[in-house]
Design an enzyme around this catalytic site. Structure first.
Site, short mmCIF file in Angstrom:
data_model
loop_
_atom_site.label_atom_id
_atom_site.label_comp_id
_atom_site.label_asym_id
_atom_site.label_seq_id
_atom_site.Cartn_x
_atom_site.Cartn_y
_atom_site.Cartn_z
CG ASP A 17 -1.70 -1.30 1.35
OD1 ASP A 17 -2.24 -1.76 0.33
OD2 ASP A 17 -1.71 -1.88 2.45
CE LYS A 20 3.10 -2.20 -4.69
NZ LYS A 20 2.77 -2.10 -3.27
N GLY A 44 -4.38 -4.23 -4.18
CA GLY A 44 -5.35 -3.20 -4.52
C GLY A 44 -4.58 -1.95 -4.87
CG HIS A 45 -1.92 -1.46 -7.63
ND1 HIS A 45 -1.18 -1.97 -8.67
CD2 HIS A 45 -1.31 -1.87 -6.51
CE1 HIS A 45 -0.18 -2.66 -8.18
NE2 HIS A 45 -0.24 -2.63 -6.87
CD GLN A 224 0.38 -8.82 -2.83
OE1 GLN A 224 1.05 -9.48 -3.60
NE2 GLN A 224 -0.86 -8.51 -3.08
P1 IMP Z 1 -2.74 -12.83 1.67
O1 IMP Z 1 -1.84 -12.26 0.63
O2 IMP Z 1 -4.19 -12.54 1.44
O3 IMP Z 1 -2.46 -14.28 1.91
O4 IMP Z 1 -2.39 -12.10 3.08
C1 IMP Z 1 -1.14 -12.27 3.73
C2 IMP Z 1 -0.69 -10.96 4.35
O5 IMP Z 1 -0.36 -10.04 3.33
C3 IMP Z 1 -1.74 -10.27 5.20
O6 IMP Z 1 -1.11 -9.60 6.28
C4 IMP Z 1 -2.35 -9.26 4.26
O7 IMP Z 1 -2.92 -8.17 4.94
C5 IMP Z 1 -1.10 -8.85 3.49
N1 IMP Z 1 -1.39 -8.33 2.16
C6 IMP Z 1 -1.72 -9.03 1.06
N2 IMP Z 1 -1.90 -8.21 0.00
C7 IMP Z 1 -1.66 -6.97 0.43
C8 IMP Z 1 -1.64 -5.70 -0.21
O8 IMP Z 1 -1.86 -5.55 -1.42
N3 IMP Z 1 -1.33 -4.64 0.59
C9 IMP Z 1 -1.03 -4.78 1.90
N4 IMP Z 1 -1.02 -5.94 2.54
C10 IMP Z 1 -1.33 -7.04 1.82
#
Ligand code: IMP
Length: 431
Positions: A17, A20, A44-45, A224
């Site tokens: 977040d 990007k 989520g962009h 991420q």
């Molecule tokens: P998952 O990717 O849904 O398996 O989540 C694993 C961890 O990554 C969790 O702490 C999520 O909140 C975090 N996470 C996954 N995608 C994002 C993102 O796009 N932004 C911020 N945190 C993320």
């Protein structure tokens, strides 16, 4: 002779977040191709165009530039239902992408069973605060060599049997914890969802290799961020893909020499969603100020984000790991109005010595003491400022201290969500 356009990667340096999407959106006008290489609809962009924000999860953020060709690489995992919803949202704004989109035939498909496993696991004691989108189980099934790839959906033979096997394994795991759709229903949905996309599925590795050889510019957008990387992040509180530089090569099939530059992206403070260590985390009114001013609520899940000071130890680690050539520093304006701003410069271990590297184990990380320096806030707002010289001296001092602590030049500073709100540092350029 004109300078060749560089192939550029944009990678998150914190826990995601970082903003990007804004940089990708700004830059993709200069690039022929925008490429996603890992992650799925956990990402989520948010990009803001003409004051209107659009959240993209799986479609590359370059979508908003009609000249940009969009590639989804083999390292991405795709939820086809959500993908169609995104295409529809874009269509509502007059943006059509199907005639300029290539989806890797090797990208894996997220099945409803994986979402059920994700939620089942999250309801137990191993909870890590995932986005609940089935991302981990999709990558697990990929590694178990049982997954379905987009290319598989082109041929119906044997599909039902493979889906049935995944159904059976899911039932063995979760028991009766949740209702599961029958394999026949899953197959039917997939066949419907894939139909309009068939013409977009192909060999993305070959396409990217040829594009590189033709000299077409490539913009790689990470999802991420480094601290969520399955190998190099705060394991086990991470996502299930390689979000740092290595994932770019496995997730596209391109060789490292195809890449000319790595731009790391960090916020002027730190946030994280989900559980896991966060050494510079704040609570109370300062955290609330950052959360409200920065709209720090998840794009994918709406969860309030945890907020804290900029952690230079984290960003230095990420810059080193990714070989970042420069940093884009986002959301400086969110710190407007604070009297005093903290900067974590490093950590001291349990023995009192300053650590020279990020601890591998979260246990060690949790047992560190932060070395923190406080800077004066700035009297005038930075919101919308467009040049270095127009920044208050206090903000300049803060930025220079960050640059020194992360051992990497800051190239761009964002001072608001809109395309025009931001500045390049003197003598620096993003491409
Ligand atoms: P998952 O990717 O849904 O398996 O989540 C694993 C961890 O990554 C969790 O702490 C999520 O909140 C975090 N996470 C996954 N995608 C994002 C993102 O796009 N932004 C911020 N945190 C993320």
């Amino acid at each position: 002779m004109s300078k060749p356009i560089e192939n550029l990667a944009i990678l998150g340096l914190q826990w995601g977040d970082e903003g990007k999407g804004k940089l990708v959106d700004l830059l993709s006008a200069n690039f022929r191709n925008a490429v996603r290489f890992q992650g799925g609809n956990n990402a989520g962009h948010t990009v803001v165009v003409n004051g209107e924000s659009i959240a993209l999860h799986q479609v590359p953020s370059g979508a908003l530039h009609p000249e940009c060709f969009l590639v989804v690489g083999s390292g991405v995992v795709l939820n086809l239902e959500v993908f169609h919803q995104e295409l529809e949202r874009l269509r509502d704004r007059g943006v059509e992408v199907l005639d300029r989109l290539l989806l890797s035939d090797k990208a894996h498909v997220i099945l409803p069973y994986y979402i059920a496993i994700d939620n089942w696991r999250e309801s137990g004691s191993n909870r890590i605060g995932t986005t609940g989108r089935g991302i981990g189980p999709t990558y697990e099934t990929k590694a178990a060599r049982l997954g379905l790839r987009l290319g598989d959906l082109k041929r119906p033979d044997g599909l039902l049997e493979r889906i049935s096997n995944i159904y059976t394994e899911t039932r063995l795991k979760i028991g009766d914890a949740a209702p599961l759709p029958a394999p026949e229903a899953v197959l039917k949905d997939l066949q419907e969802q894939i139909k309009p996309l068939l013409k977009c599925i192909g060999n993305a590795q070959e396409y990217l290799y040829d594009a590189w050889k033709r000299g077409e510019s490539l913009l790689f957008e990470g999802a991420q961020a480094t601290m969520l990387d399955i190998d190099h992040g705060t394991y086990p509180f991470v996502t299930s893909s390689n979000c740092s530089i290595g994932g770019l090569f496995t997730g596209t099939g391109l060789p490292p020499k195809a890449l000319n530059k790595v731009l790391g992206v960090a916020k002027a403070y730190t946030t994280r969603v989900g559980a896991g260590p966060f050494p510079s985390e704040l609570s109370g009114p300062v955290a609330e100020h950052i959360r409200q001013a920065g709209h720090e609520f998840g794009t994918t899940t709406g969860r309030p984000r945890r907020c804290g000071w900029f952690d230079a130890a984290v960003v230095r680690h990420s810059c080193r790991l990714n070989g970042a050539d420069g940093v884009g520093l986002m959301k400086l304006d969110v710190l407007d109005g604070l009297d005093s701003i903290g900067l974590v410069k490093g950590y001291r271990g349990a023995d009192g010595n300053t650590l020279t590297a990020m601890p591998s184990s979260i246990h060690d990380l949790e047992n560190t003491e932060q070395i923190i320096e406080y800077f004066d806030g700035w009297p005038e707002p930075t919101k919308g400022v467009k040049s270095w010289n127009a920044l208050p001296a206090q903000a300049q001092r803060y930025l220079k201290a960050i640059e020194e602590a992360v051992e990497t030049p800051i190239e761009y500073v964002s001072t608001g969500p809109n395309r025009g709100e931001g500045l390049l540092l003197p003598g620096r350029s993003l491409t």
